[in-house]
Enzyme design. Structure first.
Site, mmCIF file in Angstrom:
data_model
loop_
_atom_site.group_PDB
_atom_site.id
_atom_site.type_symbol
_atom_site.label_atom_id
_atom_site.label_comp_id
_atom_site.label_asym_id
_atom_site.label_seq_id
_atom_site.Cartn_x
_atom_site.Cartn_y
_atom_site.Cartn_z
ATOM 1 C CD GLU A 60 48.493 47.715 34.361
ATOM 2 O OE1 GLU A 60 49.269 48.443 33.720
ATOM 3 O OE2 GLU A 60 48.338 46.497 34.114
ATOM 4 C CG HIS A 63 52.721 43.962 35.502
ATOM 5 N ND1 HIS A 63 53.749 43.036 35.546
ATOM 6 C CD2 HIS A 63 52.648 44.388 34.201
ATOM 7 C CE1 HIS A 63 54.267 42.905 34.333
ATOM 8 N NE2 HIS A 63 53.629 43.714 33.508
ATOM 9 C CG HIS A 125 54.281 43.253 26.835
ATOM 10 N ND1 HIS A 125 55.089 44.357 26.920
ATOM 11 C CD2 HIS A 125 53.886 42.995 28.108
ATOM 12 C CE1 HIS A 125 55.177 44.748 28.180
ATOM 13 N NE2 HIS A 125 54.459 43.933 28.916
#
Length: 303
Positions: A60, A63, A125
Protein backbone atom coordinates in the site's frame (compact mmCIF):
# COMPACT_ATOMS: atom_id res chain seq x y z
CA UNK A 1 14.12 21.78 -16.61
CA UNK A 2 11.16 22.64 -18.83
CA UNK A 3 13.17 22.61 -22.06
CA UNK A 4 11.72 21.22 -25.29
CA UNK A 5 14.52 18.67 -25.52
CA UNK A 6 13.10 16.95 -22.43
CA UNK A 7 9.70 16.25 -23.98
CA UNK A 8 10.33 12.76 -25.34
CA UNK A 9 11.97 11.23 -22.31
CA UNK A 10 9.47 12.96 -20.03
CA UNK A 11 6.63 11.43 -22.02
CA UNK A 12 8.12 7.95 -21.86
CA UNK A 13 8.88 8.14 -18.13
CA UNK A 14 5.46 9.63 -17.29
CA UNK A 15 3.72 6.89 -19.30
CA UNK A 16 5.74 4.19 -17.54
CA UNK A 17 5.01 5.77 -14.16
CA UNK A 18 1.29 5.80 -14.92
CA UNK A 19 1.57 2.16 -15.99
CA UNK A 20 3.07 1.33 -12.59
CA UNK A 21 0.20 3.22 -10.94
CA UNK A 22 -2.27 0.99 -12.79
CA UNK A 23 -0.39 -2.17 -11.90
CA UNK A 24 0.11 -0.99 -8.32
CA UNK A 25 -3.60 -0.47 -7.90
CA UNK A 26 -4.29 -3.94 -9.28
CA UNK A 27 -1.64 -5.38 -6.94
CA UNK A 28 -3.20 -3.67 -3.91
CA UNK A 29 -6.61 -5.11 -4.76
CA UNK A 30 -5.40 -8.59 -5.71
CA UNK A 31 -3.37 -8.98 -2.51
CA UNK A 32 -6.01 -7.44 -0.26
CA UNK A 33 -3.60 -4.69 0.79
CA UNK A 34 -6.06 -1.78 0.65
CA UNK A 35 -6.09 -1.68 4.47
CA UNK A 36 -2.31 -1.95 4.71
CA UNK A 37 -2.16 1.51 6.27
CA UNK A 38 -5.35 1.17 8.26
CA UNK A 39 -7.84 4.01 7.84
CA UNK A 40 -5.13 6.70 7.71
CA UNK A 41 -4.46 8.84 4.64
CA UNK A 42 -2.01 10.29 3.65
CA UNK A 43 -0.36 8.96 6.82
CA UNK A 44 0.05 5.24 7.41
CA UNK A 45 -1.38 3.90 10.69
CA UNK A 46 -1.38 7.51 11.90
CA UNK A 47 2.34 8.03 11.29
CA UNK A 48 4.53 9.27 8.46
CA UNK A 49 6.62 6.11 8.82
CA UNK A 50 4.75 3.19 10.42
CA UNK A 51 6.34 1.20 13.20
CA UNK A 52 5.87 -2.17 11.49
CA UNK A 53 6.12 -3.17 7.85
CA UNK A 54 4.04 -6.26 7.05
CA UNK A 55 3.72 -7.07 3.35
CA UNK A 56 0.31 -5.42 2.94
CA UNK A 57 1.67 -2.17 4.41
CA UNK A 58 4.67 -2.27 2.06
CA UNK A 59 2.41 -2.80 -0.96
CA UNK A 60 0.00 0.00 0.00
CA UNK A 61 2.82 2.43 0.84
CA UNK A 62 4.60 1.63 -2.42
CA UNK A 63 1.42 2.31 -4.38
CA UNK A 64 0.97 5.66 -2.63
CA UNK A 65 4.59 6.61 -3.27
CA UNK A 66 4.42 5.69 -6.97
CA UNK A 67 1.15 7.61 -7.32
CA UNK A 68 2.71 10.71 -5.75
CA UNK A 69 5.80 10.49 -7.95
CA UNK A 70 3.65 9.98 -11.03
CA UNK A 71 1.70 13.15 -10.22
CA UNK A 72 4.95 15.13 -10.07
CA UNK A 73 6.18 13.57 -13.32
CA UNK A 74 2.88 14.21 -15.10
CA UNK A 75 2.90 17.84 -13.91
CA UNK A 76 6.43 18.22 -15.26
CA UNK A 77 5.35 16.72 -18.58
CA UNK A 78 2.19 18.79 -19.04
CA UNK A 79 3.90 22.07 -18.12
CA UNK A 80 6.68 21.38 -20.62
CA UNK A 81 4.24 20.22 -23.31
CA UNK A 82 1.92 23.20 -22.73
CA UNK A 83 4.88 25.56 -23.04
CA UNK A 84 6.43 24.15 -26.21
CA UNK A 85 3.73 22.31 -28.18
CA UNK A 86 0.58 23.88 -26.76
CA UNK A 87 -0.27 25.01 -30.29
CA UNK A 88 -1.26 21.40 -31.07
CA UNK A 89 -5.02 21.31 -30.52
CA UNK A 90 -5.14 18.24 -28.26
CA UNK A 91 -2.29 19.10 -25.89
CA UNK A 92 -4.06 21.54 -23.55
CA UNK A 93 -7.26 19.52 -22.98
CA UNK A 94 -5.24 16.32 -22.56
CA UNK A 95 -3.00 18.06 -20.03
CA UNK A 96 -6.01 19.18 -17.99
CA UNK A 97 -7.62 15.72 -18.16
CA UNK A 98 -4.42 13.90 -17.18
CA UNK A 99 -3.82 15.99 -14.06
CA UNK A 100 -7.50 16.34 -13.16
CA UNK A 101 -8.27 12.63 -13.33
CA UNK A 102 -5.04 11.74 -11.55
CA UNK A 103 -6.11 13.98 -8.66
CA UNK A 104 -9.64 12.52 -8.77
CA UNK A 105 -8.15 9.04 -8.68
CA UNK A 106 -6.13 9.96 -5.59
CA UNK A 107 -9.19 11.41 -3.86
CA UNK A 108 -11.26 8.29 -4.54
CA UNK A 109 -8.39 6.16 -3.27
CA UNK A 110 -8.20 8.26 -0.12
CA UNK A 111 -11.98 8.05 0.36
CA UNK A 112 -11.79 4.28 0.02
CA UNK A 113 -9.18 4.12 2.79
CA UNK A 114 -10.91 6.53 5.16
CA UNK A 115 -14.60 5.74 4.63
CA UNK A 116 -14.51 2.19 3.21
CA UNK A 117 -16.59 2.63 0.04
CA UNK A 118 -18.68 -0.22 -1.34
CA UNK A 119 -17.39 -2.43 -4.15
CA UNK A 120 -19.44 -0.74 -6.89
CA UNK A 121 -17.90 2.65 -6.06
CA UNK A 122 -14.39 1.24 -5.65
CA UNK A 123 -14.62 -0.30 -9.12
CA UNK A 124 -14.71 3.23 -10.56
CA UNK A 125 -11.17 3.82 -9.28
CA UNK A 126 -9.44 1.78 -11.99
CA UNK A 127 -11.53 3.33 -14.77
CA UNK A 128 -10.76 6.86 -13.62
CA UNK A 129 -7.05 6.14 -13.41
CA UNK A 130 -7.28 4.61 -16.89
CA UNK A 131 -8.51 7.93 -18.30
CA UNK A 132 -5.55 9.72 -16.70
CA UNK A 133 -3.14 7.11 -18.07
CA UNK A 134 -4.62 7.39 -21.56
CA UNK A 135 -4.27 11.18 -21.54
CA UNK A 136 -0.58 10.92 -20.66
CA UNK A 137 -0.19 8.14 -23.25
CA UNK A 138 -1.73 10.37 -25.94
CA UNK A 139 0.47 13.33 -25.05
CA UNK A 140 3.49 11.05 -25.44
CA UNK A 141 2.27 9.75 -28.81
CA UNK A 142 1.69 13.31 -30.01
CA UNK A 143 5.22 14.27 -28.95
CA UNK A 144 6.70 11.43 -30.98
CA UNK A 145 4.31 12.01 -33.91
CA UNK A 146 5.75 15.48 -34.43
CA UNK A 147 8.36 13.67 -36.53
CA UNK A 148 5.42 12.44 -38.70
CA UNK A 149 6.94 9.02 -39.24
CA UNK A 150 3.51 7.48 -39.86
CA UNK A 151 1.78 10.52 -41.36
CA UNK A 152 -1.05 10.17 -38.85
CA UNK A 153 -1.98 13.82 -39.28
CA UNK A 154 -2.99 13.16 -42.90
CA UNK A 155 -5.12 10.15 -42.00
CA UNK A 156 -8.83 10.40 -42.75
CA UNK A 157 -11.09 7.89 -40.98
CA UNK A 158 -14.51 7.36 -42.57
CA UNK A 159 -17.78 7.13 -40.66
CA UNK A 160 -18.14 3.30 -40.53
CA UNK A 161 -14.80 2.88 -38.75
CA UNK A 162 -15.55 5.87 -36.53
CA UNK A 163 -18.81 4.27 -35.36
CA UNK A 164 -17.14 0.92 -34.74
CA UNK A 165 -14.32 2.56 -32.80
CA UNK A 166 -16.68 4.57 -30.60
CA UNK A 167 -18.61 1.38 -29.89
CA UNK A 168 -15.34 -0.39 -29.15
CA UNK A 169 -14.28 2.31 -26.67
CA UNK A 170 -17.61 2.26 -24.82
CA UNK A 171 -17.70 -1.54 -24.61
CA UNK A 172 -14.07 -1.72 -23.44
CA UNK A 173 -14.76 0.81 -20.69
CA UNK A 174 -17.79 -1.18 -19.52
CA UNK A 175 -15.61 -4.30 -19.56
CA UNK A 176 -12.99 -2.48 -17.50
CA UNK A 177 -15.61 -1.57 -14.89
CA UNK A 178 -16.91 -5.14 -14.62
CA UNK A 179 -13.34 -6.44 -14.37
CA UNK A 180 -12.54 -4.01 -11.57
CA UNK A 181 -15.77 -5.02 -9.86
CA UNK A 182 -14.69 -8.68 -10.05
CA UNK A 183 -11.53 -7.79 -8.13
CA UNK A 184 -13.22 -5.62 -5.51
CA UNK A 185 -16.12 -8.02 -4.97
CA UNK A 186 -13.66 -10.90 -4.51
CA UNK A 187 -15.37 -12.69 -7.39
CA UNK A 188 -12.29 -13.78 -9.35
CA UNK A 189 -12.97 -17.48 -8.76
CA UNK A 190 -16.76 -17.28 -8.66
CA UNK A 191 -19.03 -19.02 -11.16
CA UNK A 192 -16.90 -22.13 -11.65
CA UNK A 193 -14.66 -23.02 -14.58
CA UNK A 194 -13.80 -21.17 -17.77
CA UNK A 195 -15.42 -20.29 -20.14
CA UNK A 196 -18.56 -21.54 -18.37
CA UNK A 197 -19.35 -24.10 -15.67
CA UNK A 198 -21.38 -26.32 -18.01
CA UNK A 199 -22.36 -28.65 -15.17
CA UNK A 200 -24.18 -25.76 -13.43
CA UNK A 201 -24.86 -22.67 -15.52
CA UNK A 202 -27.17 -20.93 -13.05
CA UNK A 203 -25.47 -18.22 -10.90
CA UNK A 204 -26.11 -18.77 -7.19
CA UNK A 205 -24.68 -15.64 -5.57
CA UNK A 206 -23.95 -11.98 -6.20
CA UNK A 207 -20.31 -12.89 -6.85
CA UNK A 208 -21.41 -15.42 -9.48
CA UNK A 209 -23.46 -12.72 -11.20
CA UNK A 210 -20.53 -10.28 -11.10
CA UNK A 211 -18.19 -12.86 -12.63
CA UNK A 212 -20.73 -13.94 -15.27
CA UNK A 213 -21.41 -10.32 -16.23
CA UNK A 214 -17.68 -9.75 -16.73
CA UNK A 215 -17.33 -12.85 -18.90
CA UNK A 216 -20.24 -11.73 -21.06
CA UNK A 217 -18.70 -8.26 -21.38
CA UNK A 218 -15.32 -9.79 -22.21
CA UNK A 219 -16.92 -11.83 -25.00
CA UNK A 220 -18.63 -8.71 -26.37
CA UNK A 221 -15.36 -6.74 -26.16
CA UNK A 222 -13.49 -9.46 -28.07
CA UNK A 223 -16.21 -9.70 -30.72
CA UNK A 224 -16.46 -5.94 -31.30
CA UNK A 225 -12.68 -5.53 -31.52
CA UNK A 226 -12.40 -8.46 -33.94
CA UNK A 227 -15.10 -6.96 -36.19
CA UNK A 228 -13.46 -3.52 -36.01
CA UNK A 229 -10.03 -5.01 -36.76
CA UNK A 230 -11.31 -6.90 -39.81
CA UNK A 231 -13.06 -3.77 -41.11
CA UNK A 232 -9.97 -1.61 -40.54
CA UNK A 233 -7.41 -3.85 -42.25
CA UNK A 234 -9.81 -4.58 -45.12
CA UNK A 235 -10.69 -0.96 -45.85
CA UNK A 236 -7.39 0.74 -44.97
CA UNK A 237 -4.80 -1.75 -46.31
CA UNK A 238 -2.25 0.90 -47.25
CA UNK A 239 -2.41 3.03 -44.13
CA UNK A 240 0.19 1.91 -41.62
CA UNK A 241 -1.30 3.85 -38.70
CA UNK A 242 -4.66 2.09 -39.03
CA UNK A 243 -3.24 -1.29 -40.03
CA UNK A 244 -0.65 -1.52 -37.26
CA UNK A 245 -2.83 0.22 -34.67
CA UNK A 246 -5.89 -1.99 -35.00
CA UNK A 247 -3.71 -5.07 -35.37
CA UNK A 248 -2.04 -4.17 -32.07
CA UNK A 249 -5.48 -3.70 -30.48
CA UNK A 250 -6.61 -7.13 -31.70
CA UNK A 251 -3.43 -8.78 -30.38
CA UNK A 252 -3.91 -7.05 -27.02
CA UNK A 253 -7.50 -8.27 -26.68
CA UNK A 254 -6.39 -11.82 -27.50
CA UNK A 255 -3.75 -11.58 -24.76
CA UNK A 256 -6.40 -10.12 -22.47
CA UNK A 257 -8.69 -13.10 -23.03
CA UNK A 258 -5.82 -15.57 -22.54
CA UNK A 259 -4.68 -14.00 -19.27
CA UNK A 260 -8.28 -13.78 -18.08
CA UNK A 261 -8.76 -17.49 -18.69
CA UNK A 262 -5.40 -18.35 -17.12
CA UNK A 263 -6.25 -16.26 -14.05
CA UNK A 264 -9.17 -18.58 -13.37
CA UNK A 265 -7.30 -21.76 -14.30
CA UNK A 266 -4.38 -20.89 -12.00
CA UNK A 267 -6.54 -19.72 -9.07
CA UNK A 268 -5.61 -16.09 -9.77
CA UNK A 269 -1.86 -16.32 -10.18
CA UNK A 270 -0.60 -12.84 -9.27
CA UNK A 271 1.76 -12.40 -12.25
CA UNK A 272 -0.94 -13.43 -14.72
CA UNK A 273 -3.43 -11.12 -13.01
CA UNK A 274 -1.03 -8.18 -13.34
CA UNK A 275 -0.49 -8.91 -17.04
CA UNK A 276 -4.29 -8.96 -17.36
CA UNK A 277 -4.38 -5.42 -15.94
CA UNK A 278 -1.44 -4.35 -18.13
CA UNK A 279 -2.99 -5.51 -21.41
CA UNK A 280 -6.33 -3.78 -20.80
CA UNK A 281 -4.50 -0.58 -19.83
CA UNK A 282 -2.68 -0.39 -23.17
CA UNK A 283 -5.70 -1.64 -25.11
CA UNK A 284 -7.75 1.27 -23.79
CA UNK A 285 -4.82 3.61 -24.45
CA UNK A 286 -4.69 2.47 -28.08
CA UNK A 287 -8.44 2.97 -28.40
CA UNK A 288 -8.19 6.56 -27.17
CA UNK A 289 -5.50 7.15 -29.81
CA UNK A 290 -7.93 5.97 -32.49
CA UNK A 291 -10.55 8.34 -31.08
CA UNK A 292 -8.11 11.25 -31.28
CA UNK A 293 -7.45 10.45 -34.95
CA UNK A 294 -11.19 10.20 -35.56
CA UNK A 295 -11.83 13.60 -34.01
CA UNK A 296 -9.23 15.05 -36.34
CA UNK A 297 -11.15 13.51 -39.25
CA UNK A 298 -14.38 15.07 -37.96
CA UNK A 299 -12.69 18.48 -37.81
CA UNK A 300 -11.47 18.08 -41.38
CA UNK A 301 -15.08 17.36 -42.44
CA UNK A 302 -16.18 20.71 -41.03
CA UNK A 303 -13.45 22.70 -42.74
Amino acid sequence: MFGKKNLKWLGVVATLMMTFVQLGGALVTKTGSADGCGSSWPLCHGALIPEFFPIDTIIELSHRAVSALSLLMVLWLVITAWKHIGYIKEIKPLSIISVGFLLLQALIGAAAVIWQQNDYVLALHFGISLISFSSVFLITLIIFSIDQKYEADELYIKKPLRRLTWLMAIIIYCGVYTGALVRHADASLAYGGWPLPFHDLVPHSEQDWVQLTHRIMAFIVFTIIMITYIHAVKNYPNNRTVHYGYTAAFILVILQVITGALSIMTNVNLIIALFHALFITYLFGMTTYFIMLMLRSVRSDKQ
